[in-house]
Design a protein around this motif. Structure first.
Motif, short mmCIF file in Angstrom:
data_model
loop_
_atom_site.label_atom_id
_atom_site.label_comp_id
_atom_site.label_asym_id
_atom_site.label_seq_id
_atom_site.Cartn_x
_atom_site.Cartn_y
_atom_site.Cartn_z
N UNK A 52 -25.64 -2.50 18.80
CA UNK A 52 -25.39 -1.76 17.57
C UNK A 52 -24.23 -0.80 17.80
N UNK A 53 -23.26 -0.81 16.93
CA UNK A 53 -22.07 0.01 17.11
C UNK A 53 -22.34 1.50 16.89
N UNK A 54 -23.45 1.84 16.27
CA UNK A 54 -23.76 3.24 16.00
C UNK A 54 -24.64 3.86 17.08
N UNK A 55 -24.72 3.22 18.25
CA UNK A 55 -25.53 3.69 19.37
C UNK A 55 -24.63 3.89 20.58
N UNK A 56 -24.89 4.97 21.33
CA UNK A 56 -24.22 5.15 22.62
C UNK A 56 -25.10 4.55 23.71
N UNK A 57 -24.48 3.88 24.67
CA UNK A 57 -25.19 3.21 25.76
C UNK A 57 -24.78 3.85 27.08
N UNK A 58 -25.77 4.37 27.81
CA UNK A 58 -25.50 5.10 29.05
C UNK A 58 -26.25 4.48 30.21
N UNK A 59 -25.56 4.32 31.32
CA UNK A 59 -26.13 3.80 32.55
C UNK A 59 -26.21 4.93 33.57
N UNK A 60 -27.39 5.08 34.18
CA UNK A 60 -27.58 6.03 35.28
C UNK A 60 -28.09 5.23 36.48
N UNK A 61 -27.31 5.22 37.54
CA UNK A 61 -27.75 4.55 38.77
C UNK A 61 -28.62 5.55 39.54
N UNK A 62 -29.90 5.20 39.68
CA UNK A 62 -30.88 6.18 40.17
C UNK A 62 -30.69 6.55 41.64
N UNK A 63 -30.16 5.68 42.44
CA UNK A 63 -29.96 6.00 43.86
C UNK A 63 -28.68 6.81 44.03
N UNK A 64 -27.61 6.34 43.44
CA UNK A 64 -26.31 6.99 43.58
C UNK A 64 -26.24 8.32 42.83
N UNK A 65 -26.99 8.45 41.75
CA UNK A 65 -26.95 9.67 40.92
C UNK A 65 -28.36 10.20 40.71
N UNK A 66 -29.07 10.40 41.81
CA UNK A 66 -30.47 10.81 41.74
C UNK A 66 -30.67 12.11 40.95
N UNK A 67 -29.76 13.09 41.13
CA UNK A 67 -29.92 14.35 40.40
C UNK A 67 -29.83 14.15 38.90
N UNK A 68 -28.96 13.25 38.45
CA UNK A 68 -28.84 12.96 37.02
C UNK A 68 -30.10 12.23 36.54
N UNK A 69 -30.55 11.26 37.31
CA UNK A 69 -31.77 10.54 36.97
C UNK A 69 -32.95 11.49 36.82
N UNK A 70 -33.09 12.41 37.76
CA UNK A 70 -34.18 13.39 37.69
C UNK A 70 -34.03 14.31 36.48
N UNK A 71 -32.79 14.69 36.17
CA UNK A 71 -32.54 15.57 35.02
C UNK A 71 -32.87 14.86 33.71
N UNK A 72 -32.58 13.58 33.62
CA UNK A 72 -32.93 12.80 32.43
C UNK A 72 -34.45 12.84 32.23
N UNK A 73 -35.19 12.56 33.30
CA UNK A 73 -36.65 12.57 33.21
C UNK A 73 -37.16 13.96 32.80
N UNK A 74 -36.59 14.99 33.41
CA UNK A 74 -37.02 16.36 33.11
C UNK A 74 -36.70 16.75 31.67
N UNK A 75 -35.45 16.52 31.24
CA UNK A 75 -35.03 16.92 29.90
C UNK A 75 -35.79 16.19 28.80
N UNK A 76 -36.13 14.93 29.06
CA UNK A 76 -36.79 14.12 28.03
C UNK A 76 -38.31 14.10 28.17
N UNK A 77 -38.80 14.73 29.23
CA UNK A 77 -40.25 14.76 29.49
C UNK A 77 -40.81 13.34 29.55
#
Length: 114
Positions: A52-77
């Protein structure tokens, strides 16, 4: 459309803020896991054939970007899983699934609400 890989918490915050304007689909992917490789294949196929063109698609590599992956989980509960897809609207997780449940059909159902 294509997946935008993010690797910093600032990039995550920017994308999270944008979810107030348009839906955001997050794919948390482990580059060392065969189950995640299959889920990633489903996501890539989906975005090239049905996205869908009205959606943003984001990839987080959990090993290489663990802090981002953890922040996603935390922010979104949302409990961290890998692989995992999360649909975000207005800074909140409205849907998520993981492992073998990540399919082109499940993504389409989440994004169309059917």
């Amino acid at each position: 459309m294509q997946w935008k890989e993010i690797s910093t918490q600032d990039e995550w915050q920017e994308m999270l803020n944008r979810s107030q304007e348009r839906p955001l689909l997050v794919m948390k992917h482990s580059t060392r896991c065969p189950v995640s490789a299959n889920a990633w294949k489903e996501c890539e196929t989906y975005i090239t054939t049905t996205s869908h063109k009205d959606v943003d698609y984001v990839l987080v590599k959990v090993i290489e970007s663990r802090d981002v992956s953890n922040k996603v989980a935390e922010d979104l509960n949302v409990q961290h899983k890998s692989p995992q897809t999360i649909l975000v609207k207005n800074n909140e997780a409205v849907w998520n699934t993981s492992h073998w449940h990540i399919t082109q059909d499940s993504l389409e159902e989440a994004l169309t609400g059917s």
